[in-house]
Design a protein around this motif. Structure first.
Motif, short mmCIF file in Angstrom:
data_model
loop_
_atom_site.label_atom_id
_atom_site.label_comp_id
_atom_site.label_asym_id
_atom_site.label_seq_id
_atom_site.Cartn_x
_atom_site.Cartn_y
_atom_site.Cartn_z
N ILE A 129 17.27 -1.38 -9.12
CA ILE A 129 16.77 -0.97 -10.44
C ILE A 129 15.61 -1.87 -10.85
O ILE A 129 14.62 -1.41 -11.41
CB ILE A 129 17.91 -0.99 -11.47
N ARG A 130 15.71 -3.16 -10.56
CA ARG A 130 14.62 -4.09 -10.86
C ARG A 130 13.36 -3.68 -10.11
O ARG A 130 12.25 -3.73 -10.64
CB ARG A 130 15.03 -5.52 -10.50
N ALA A 131 13.52 -3.24 -8.85
CA ALA A 131 12.37 -2.80 -8.07
C ALA A 131 11.73 -1.56 -8.68
O ALA A 131 10.51 -1.42 -8.70
CB ALA A 131 12.79 -2.54 -6.63
N ILE A 132 12.56 -0.65 -9.20
CA ILE A 132 12.03 0.56 -9.85
C ILE A 132 11.21 0.17 -11.07
O ILE A 132 10.11 0.69 -11.29
CB ILE A 132 13.18 1.51 -10.26
N ILE A 133 11.72 -0.74 -11.86
CA ILE A 133 11.02 -1.17 -13.07
C ILE A 133 9.68 -1.81 -12.72
O ILE A 133 8.70 -1.64 -13.44
CB ILE A 133 11.90 -2.15 -13.88
N GLN A 134 9.61 -2.50 -11.60
CA GLN A 134 8.40 -3.22 -11.24
C GLN A 134 7.40 -2.37 -10.45
O GLN A 134 6.38 -2.89 -10.03
CB GLN A 134 8.76 -4.48 -10.45
N CYS A 135 7.67 -1.10 -10.24
CA CYS A 135 6.73 -0.23 -9.52
C CYS A 135 5.42 -0.16 -10.29
O CYS A 135 5.41 0.10 -11.49
CB CYS A 135 7.30 1.16 -9.35
N ALA A 136 4.33 -0.37 -9.58
CA ALA A 136 3.02 -0.40 -10.24
C ALA A 136 2.32 0.95 -10.21
O ALA A 136 1.51 1.25 -11.07
CB ALA A 136 2.13 -1.45 -9.58
N ASP A 137 2.62 1.79 -9.20
CA ASP A 137 1.94 3.07 -9.11
C ASP A 137 2.89 4.12 -8.54
O ASP A 137 4.01 3.82 -8.14
CB ASP A 137 0.67 2.95 -8.25
N ALA A 138 2.41 5.35 -8.48
CA ALA A 138 3.26 6.47 -8.02
C ALA A 138 3.63 6.33 -6.56
O ALA A 138 4.74 6.68 -6.15
CB ALA A 138 2.54 7.79 -8.28
N LYS A 139 2.70 5.84 -5.74
CA LYS A 139 2.98 5.70 -4.30
C LYS A 139 4.13 4.72 -4.07
O LYS A 139 5.05 5.00 -3.31
CB LYS A 139 1.71 5.22 -3.58
N THR A 140 4.08 3.58 -4.76
CA THR A 140 5.14 2.58 -4.62
C THR A 140 6.46 3.16 -5.11
O THR A 140 7.51 2.95 -4.49
CB THR A 140 4.80 1.32 -5.43
N ALA A 141 6.42 3.92 -6.19
CA ALA A 141 7.64 4.52 -6.73
C ALA A 141 8.24 5.53 -5.76
O ALA A 141 9.45 5.57 -5.54
CB ALA A 141 7.35 5.17 -8.07
N SER A 142 7.38 6.37 -5.15
CA SER A 142 7.90 7.37 -4.22
C SER A 142 8.48 6.71 -2.96
O SER A 142 9.50 7.15 -2.44
CB SER A 142 6.82 8.39 -3.85
N GLU A 143 7.84 5.64 -2.48
CA GLU A 143 8.38 4.91 -1.33
C GLU A 143 9.74 4.32 -1.67
O GLU A 143 10.67 4.37 -0.86
CB GLU A 143 7.42 3.80 -0.90
N LEU A 144 9.86 3.78 -2.85
CA LEU A 144 11.13 3.20 -3.29
C LEU A 144 12.21 4.27 -3.42
O LEU A 144 13.35 4.07 -3.00
CB LEU A 144 10.94 2.46 -4.61
N LEU A 145 11.84 5.43 -3.95
CA LEU A 145 12.80 6.53 -4.07
C LEU A 145 13.28 7.00 -2.69
O LEU A 145 14.46 7.33 -2.51
CB LEU A 145 12.21 7.69 -4.86
N GLU A 146 12.38 7.02 -1.72
CA GLU A 146 12.76 7.38 -0.35
C GLU A 146 13.77 6.39 0.21
O GLU A 146 14.76 6.77 0.82
CB GLU A 146 11.53 7.45 0.56
N LYS A 147 13.52 5.11 -0.02
CA LYS A 147 14.45 4.08 0.45
C LYS A 147 15.80 4.24 -0.22
O LYS A 147 16.85 4.12 0.42
CB LYS A 147 13.89 2.68 0.18
N LEU A 148 15.80 4.53 -1.52
CA LEU A 148 17.06 4.73 -2.23
C LEU A 148 17.79 5.97 -1.71
O LEU A 148 19.02 5.97 -1.56
CB LEU A 148 16.82 4.85 -3.73
#
Length: 158
Positions: A129-148
């Motif tokens: 959840i901390r990583a989600i909050i710290q996402c700076a852009d859409a690409k980083t967020a989508s990569e994180l969602l894939e990992k989750l």
């Protein structure tokens, strides 16, 4: 006859002992101010580490800017104390002591706020959840969602 102030005694006799005592008190007040600001910096860094935030030089810059602001206020208090030295009852650098006390109270409140933030629920969030909050852009967020998604898919099959 009006009793003269200690500063007038110094100007007439050259006795530097009372002026020297004031200088020591003022220097002690300035040192206390610096210590209070450093304690606040320490508390801020400690709180940021507890919340998993990266430490940047911005905090250090803000600390030096704050010290600069406080120095200007302390110099104004010093000027007031110099003028007060010519008044008989003004036998200590009261303005410097008052300003230092106010600065210490301000820094104490800041330290208190940092401690509350460190112990808040944000500091206890799971790493994902901390990583989600710290996402700076859409690409980083989508990569994180894939990992989750991969992590949750792996948990469902197990």
């Amino acid at each position: 006859m009006i009793k003269e102030g200690k500063m007038m005694d110094f100007l007439m006799t050259g006795d530097f002992s009372h002026v020297q005592a004031r200088v020591y008190i003022i220097l002690a007040m300035w040192a206390i101010m610096c210590i209070a600001v450093c304690v606040d910096l320490w508390a801020g860094v400690d709180s940021a580490k507890a919340r998993g935030e990266k430490i940047y030089s911005g905090g250090l810059r803000r600390t030096f800017a704050k010290l600069g602001d406080y120095w200007r206020i302390q110099v104004m208090a010093l000027i007031f104390d110099l003028i007060g030295g010519f008044i008989p009852w003004y036998n200590l650098p009261y303005a410097s002591m008052l300003v230092t006390a106010a600065i210490v109270l301000i820094e104490l409140r800041s330290v208190w706020e940092n401690e509350k933030a460190k112990k808040s629920n944000v500091a206890k969030l799971p790493e994902a959840i901390r990583a989600i909050i710290q996402c700076a852009d859409a690409k980083t967020a989508s990569e994180l969602l894939e990992k989750l998604k991969e992590a949750t898919d792996g948990q469902k099959t197990a």
